[in-house]
Design a protein around this motif. Structure first.
Motif, PDB file in Angstrom:
ATOM      1  N   GLN A  30       0.816  -1.222  -0.012  1.00  0.00           N
ATOM      2  CA  GLN A  30      -0.051   0.122   0.228  1.00  0.00           C
ATOM      3  C   GLN A  30       0.899   1.320   0.014  1.00  0.00           C
ATOM      4  OE1 GLN A  30      -3.197  -0.085   3.021  1.00  0.00           O
ATOM      5  NE2 GLN A  30      -3.554   1.917   2.610  1.00  0.00           N
ATOM      6  N   ARG A  31       1.921   1.279   0.792  1.00  0.00           N
ATOM      7  CA  ARG A  31       2.865   2.411   0.884  1.00  0.00           C
ATOM      8  C   ARG A  31       3.605   2.700  -0.526  1.00  0.00           C
ATOM      9  NH1 ARG A  31       4.646   0.585   5.488  1.00  0.00           N
ATOM     10  NH2 ARG A  31       6.598  -0.324   4.668  1.00  0.00           N
ATOM     11  N   GLU A  32       4.060   1.623  -1.185  1.00  0.00           N
ATOM     12  CA  GLU A  32       4.676   1.577  -2.364  1.00  0.00           C
ATOM     13  C   GLU A  32       3.738   1.973  -3.585  1.00  0.00           C
ATOM     14  OE1 GLU A  32       6.449  -2.100  -3.210  1.00  0.00           O
ATOM     15  OE2 GLU A  32       8.196  -1.858  -1.656  1.00  0.00           O
ATOM     16  N   PHE A  33       2.542   1.560  -3.494  1.00  0.00           N
ATOM     17  CA  PHE A  33       1.687   2.047  -4.485  1.00  0.00           C
ATOM     18  C   PHE A  33       1.212   3.367  -4.372  1.00  0.00           C
ATOM     19  CE2 PHE A  33       0.068  -2.537  -4.882  1.00  0.00           C
ATOM     20  CZ  PHE A  33       1.005  -2.854  -5.954  1.00  0.00           C
ATOM     21  N   SER A  34       1.146   3.974  -3.179  1.00  0.00           N
ATOM     22  CA  SER A  34       0.709   5.420  -2.725  1.00  0.00           C
ATOM     23  C   SER A  34       1.930   6.296  -3.201  1.00  0.00           C
ATOM     24  CB  SER A  34       0.552   5.659  -1.335  1.00  0.00           C
ATOM     25  OG  SER A  34      -0.371   4.489  -0.882  1.00  0.00           O
ATOM     26  N   ALA A  35       2.837   5.638  -3.274  1.00  0.00           N
ATOM     27  CA  ALA A  35       4.227   6.656  -3.903  1.00  0.00           C
ATOM     28  C   ALA A  35       4.365   6.617  -5.220  1.00  0.00           C
ATOM     29  CB  ALA A  35       5.253   6.296  -2.938  1.00  0.00           C
ATOM     30  N   LEU A  36       3.585   5.675  -6.045  1.00  0.00           N
ATOM     31  CA  LEU A  36       3.895   5.698  -7.444  1.00  0.00           C
ATOM     32  C   LEU A  36       3.900   7.062  -8.266  1.00  0.00           C
ATOM     33  CD1 LEU A  36       1.503   2.722  -8.485  1.00  0.00           C
ATOM     34  CD2 LEU A  36       4.208   2.845  -8.606  1.00  0.00           C
ATOM     35  N   THR A  37       4.861   7.482  -8.963  1.00  0.00           N
ATOM     36  CA  THR A  37       5.094   8.349  -9.672  1.00  0.00           C
ATOM     37  C   THR A  37       5.544   8.271 -11.363  1.00  0.00           C
ATOM     38  OG1 THR A  37       7.040   8.848  -9.074  1.00  0.00           O
ATOM     39  CG2 THR A  37       5.823   9.978  -7.908  1.00  0.00           C
ATOM     40  N   PRO A  38       5.029   9.098 -12.219  1.00  0.00           N
ATOM     41  CA  PRO A  38       5.339   8.694 -13.567  1.00  0.00           C
ATOM     42  C   PRO A  38       7.019   8.932 -13.598  1.00  0.00           C
ATOM     43  CG  PRO A  38       4.147  10.869 -13.429  1.00  0.00           C
ATOM     44  CD  PRO A  38       4.212  10.511 -11.885  1.00  0.00           C
ATOM     45  N   GLU A  39       7.796   9.466 -13.067  1.00  0.00           N
ATOM     46  CA  GLU A  39       9.149   9.418 -13.147  1.00  0.00           C
ATOM     47  C   GLU A  39       9.889   8.370 -13.046  1.00  0.00           C
ATOM     48  OE1 GLU A  39       7.579  11.913 -11.319  1.00  0.00           O
ATOM     49  OE2 GLU A  39       8.894  13.567 -11.359  1.00  0.00           O
ATOM     50  N   VAL A  40       9.160   7.588 -12.059  1.00  0.00           N
ATOM     51  CA  VAL A  40      10.178   6.517 -11.780  1.00  0.00           C
ATOM     52  C   VAL A  40       9.257   5.050 -12.449  1.00  0.00           C
ATOM     53  CG1 VAL A  40      10.633   5.008  -9.593  1.00  0.00           C
ATOM     54  CG2 VAL A  40      10.281   7.293  -9.412  1.00  0.00           C
TER      55      VAL A  40
END
Lengths: 644, 262
Positions: A185-195
């Protein structure tokens, strides 16, 4: 007595003369009426003759057309390629069995890891789908020049919020532990297009799976290697065959084009010869001259193909050796029972396949490109051909057997179901039913005839198909061959509906036959002390048996000729049903003589070989119907002692 | 009265009809019939068309049961002393005891052998030798054995009319009935075939008791020992044949025999 006055008699001469008063165009009206009735009766005969003539006119050209096509097929070298290519088809089946066996075996170790990986991918995808719009906005803002940091910041926050909300709303499957869920959940919340890299836990899951997969591949190394060897063995041979096929096809297309232009030219020249206007004539001749193409040197191009016979044979031999080795290398064991069965099948199948390939290679030398195709072999190719392939880029085949088998199996199912039902119903109605029951049963059964067959087909698709499929899945019925069934639309389904359609005919005619049994037989049997059942089964049914048989045959005629139901319900797979499945074959789909005409005739170009082939099927169908009807009449006449 | 006196010295009658009324629904067909049929005698039923002689014959093996609404409304019919309308009477057994031959020959469309064996087969006989024996005996009784023994398996419908009728007789006697009912058995036959069947009847009377319906009075004279004359559903006179034809007691009988009905 003599008190009544005698009417005056006309003079003798006029009594004997024909009255001239009532004639129409000089013809006696009595005769006119007779002619009128007679001509109505003959209309039916004339129409029947016309149908036969029409069918024959369209269909009979099929044989020479097909002969020409088969000739081209041989001369262009397609037949040569098929000698190897046909048996090579089996490679696909073996290969797919092996692949299934390998993946089933590998899964025994790697399935949990793969499931976890796939679940994580799926979750990530769901988050991305839900946050597509803010992500898109952010991407656009990032790409803008000059960048607007404030705007980017806003979008970034929006995306983070949306991601967090989406990640929170996800349903995490049970394959993940509580800690893992939290991390995801933490990782998915931090998804950004750059990474573009995967989040760390997902990466770990991928790595886990790779490790497990490697482990599994080591464990089943023998199986995996054998499978790879088998796949690789095919490639060089397939390459050669494909080259030859391409060449043959090219030749064939040229030859066909040449033929078309040639016919065109001939037609133009003929038109020019009969044309009287010199201007028109000149233009036609000119057009004809233009419609010339280079004749294909078949002999030259066939040499390019047959020239490689030795190479082809060598490849086949290599292929056979390699696959035999692969078969020998196949391990005795596999991951699961099903996989083991598959592997065993392949181990037994490969030597057979290798033998077939070698035999095929042996035939290559004997093949002659210029051997003419006799008309008998064309007839054989139609009546005993096992393939009905149309609109093929390679070669069309019009083989009659798959359609005939479908029709016959369906008809047999229908008759086997309809005969007991209708005959027993007829016996009951005729011998046991009260008057009131008779008044009810007869119209109801006869009403079935009024149901449009397309409605029955609809019922077959929507109701009977599902019913059969559901029933076939009941666990206590698994002893029935063919259960559980794969296809809802199959021959059994069509057979059931056709049986239903045949019942009225068979019932009514059987009932008539029983009705025609002389009353005196029943008297005699009763007077001897027979019970009702004894009289029915020892006297009435035997005496009416000819009528009953002829009713069954007429029912068969009805079933063979029926189109709509089989078209909708039989499944329409153009292949000979797989009789190796035993009685369970009735649950396979098939196509029929009638169905193929209804389905394809509207789509083929008039006069093409396909069109003619369909008419040929029509002729055979017509002949079958005639034969069945004739048999029904013959049977009815054969055993009709009480009418003698 | 002489019929009664002979009854005392001989065994009891095989068929006895007592005070019987019979009707088809509302219409009464037979009135107060009394009839005794003696063992090993040929009894003829004569009378004008529609007098009820066939109906009376069919009362003896209850063939009338098959007509809905047909009923014995009064009196009783005894076969070998047993009332055939009693609840415990098995119709199958009754018809085994009382065979019947019809006006028009009606062999089944089966072989000659199967026709004769049919009666035994439906009564459960499966033993081949018993059947063979019964077929030979029955065909011999019907005077057909010599003619047909070589083609027992030919279709019965291929026989001539007279042969077919004798085959029907053979079929009826195969189950060894006590009584053989014959409903105008010669009416569809030519004179020679008729003669053969009449000769046969004398032979049959040695083994069986025969009741025959006939509209041919000469035939009644030739074949029967007793004759019953029926008129409009009533039994007018029943007497030994000779007596009835030479010296009828009733006026009605006399005028019928003379052919002068008023």
């Amino acid at each position: 007595m003599n008190s009544l006055p005698t009417p005056s008699r006309p003079p003798l001469r006029s009594v004997l003369l024909r009255s001239r008063k009532h004639t129409i165009l000089g013809v006696d009206p009595q005769k006119l009426i007779k002619y009128f009735f007679g001509s109505n009766a003959s209309v039916a005969i004339i129409v029947l003759v016309l149908i036969m003539v029409f069918l024959l006119r369209e269909g009979i050209d099929f044989l020479p057309t097909y002969q020409r096509e088969l000739q081209t097929y041989r001369r262009a070298g397609l037949e040569f390629c098929d000698i190897i290519d046909q048996p090579l088809q089996r490679n696909q089946a073996l290969s797919s069995s092996l692949r299934q066996a390998v993946s089933a075996s590998l899964e025994t170790l790697s399935k949990p890891a793969r499931d976890r990986r796939d679940a994580a991918f799926l979750l990530k995808r769901q988050v991305e789908d839900k946050t597509a719009r803010p992500r898109e906005s952010l991407t656009q803002a990032l790409e803008k020049t000059p960048p607007a940091p404030e705007q980017i910041e806003v979008f970034r926050r929006e995306l983070a919020e949306a991601s967090a909300a989406a990640a929170k709303a996800l349903e995490y499957p049970a394959v993940f532990s509580a800690a893992e869920r939290e991390q995801l959940q933490r990782e998915f919340s931090a998804l950004t297009p750059e990474v573009t890299d995967l989040p760390p836990l997902v990466q770990k899951l991928v790595a886990d799976f790779s490790a497990k997969d490697r482990e599994a591949r080591t464990k089943f190394a023998a199986l995996v290697t054998a499978q790879e060897e088998f796949e690789e063995a095919t490639e060089p041979l397939q390459e050669v065959v494909d080259e030859l096929k391409a060449k043959a096809l090219e030749t064939k297309e040229k030859a066909v084009e040449f033929e078309v232009l040639e016919t065109n030219r001939k037609r133009l020249l003929e038109a020019a010869a009969t044309e009287t206007d010199p201007k028109e004539k000149a233009s036609l001749t000119k057009e004809a001259e233009e419609s010339v193409s280079e004749a294909v040197d078949l002999e030259e191009s066939i040499k390019e193909i047959t020239g490689r016979t030795a190479e082809l044979r060598e490849q086949v031999e290599k292929y056979a050796v390699v696959i035999e080795k692969a078969a020998a290398d196949l391990p005795k064991d596999a991951g699961t029972g099903a996989a083991r069965t598959l592997v065993n099948d392949v181990r037994e199948g490969i030597p057979v396949h290798a033998r077939e390939m070698r035999a095929a290679a042996g035939k290559l030398e004997g093949w002659r490109w210029d051997k003419p195709v006799s008309i008998f072999s064309v007839i054989g190719a139609f009546f005993f051909g096992t393939q009905w392939i149309t609109n093929s880029s390679w070669q069309d085949f019009f083989g009659f057997v798959p359609l005939l088998t479908g029709s016959l199996v369906i008809a047999a199912i229908a008759i086997l179901i309809a005969t007991p039902v209708s005959v027993v119903a007829a016996i009951y109605t005729n011998q046991f039913a009260s008057e009131r029951e008779k008044e009810m049963i007869k119209p109801v059964i006869e009403f079935i005839q009024a149901i449009p067959s397309v409605v029955l087909g609809f019922i077959g698709i929507s109701l009977v198909g599902n019913l059969i499929k559901d029933v076939s899945e009941w666990s206590w019925l698994q002893w029935v061959p063919g259960f559980p069934i794969q296809e809802r639309l199959n021959m059994f389904n069509a057979g059931c509906l056709l049986a239903f359609m045949a019942v009225p005919t068979m019932f009514s005619l059987s009932e008539d036959a029983l009705n025609n049994v002389p009353r005196a037989y029943i008297d005699a049997s009763d007077a001897l002390g027979a019970t009702k059942l004894q009289t029915v089964f020892r006297v009435i049914v035997p005496a009416g048996i000819s009528g009953i048989l002829s009713a069954i045959l007429l029912g068969l005629g009805r079933v063979v000729g029926e189109t709509m139901v089989v078209l909708l319900v039989a499944g329409n797979r153009i292949a000979i049903p797989d009789f190796s499945a035993g009685p369970g074959v009735i649950f396979h789909p098939a196509h029929t003589l009638t169905g193929i005409i209804a389905q394809e005739l509207g789509e083929v170009s008039r006069g093409s070989s396909h069109w003619q082939a369909l008419f040929m099927v029509g002729i055979v169908l017509f002949a079958i119907s005639l034969l069945v009807n004739w048999c029904a009449r013959a049977v009815a006449r054969r055993f009709e002692p009480h009418k003698a | 009265m002489s019929a009664d006196s002979t009854a005392q010295s001989t065994p009891p009658p095989v068929v006895q009809v007592r005070d019987m009324d019979f009707s088809y629904g509302a219409s009464k067909a037979l009135f107060d019939i009394n009839l005794k049929v003696e063992y090993h005698r040929v009894t003829a039923l004569i009378g004008p068309s529609g007098c009820g002689k066939s109906t009376l014959l069919r009362c003896i093996n209850r063939m009338n049961d098959r007509v809905p609404s047909a009923r014995v409304t009064k009196g009783e019919v005894l076969v070998k002393g047993k009332n055939i309308h009693d609840a415990d009477v098995d119709l199958t057994q009754l018809r085994k005891q009382v065979g019947m031959v019809f006006q028009k020959s009606n062999p089944f469309p089966k072989s000659i052998y199967e026709n004769v064996a049919y009666g035994l087969r439906i009564h459960g006989e499966k033993n081949k030798s018993v059947l063979d024996e019964a077929v030979e005996r029955s065909l011999s009784h019907a005077a057909l054995w010599e003619e047909l023994k070589d083609r027992l398996h030919a279709n019965a419908l291929a026989l001539s009319g007279g042969q077919q009728q004798r085959l029907c007789i053979a079929r009826a006697i195969a189950t060894v009935p006590d009584v053989l009912l014959m409903d105008e058995p010669c009416s569809a036959l030519d004179p020679i075939s008729t003669l053969k069947i009449e000769e046969l009847m004398h032979q049959l009377a040695k083994e069986f008791t025969v009741v025959i319906v006939t509209h041919n009075m000469q035939q009644a004279v030739r074949v029967s020992d007793y004759t019953a004359f029926l008129h409009l559903g009533k039994l007018v006179e029943f007497a030994p044949t000779e007596e009835l034809f030479t010296n009828p007691r009733e006026k009605l009988t006399e005028s019928y025999l003379r052919g002068t009905f008023s």
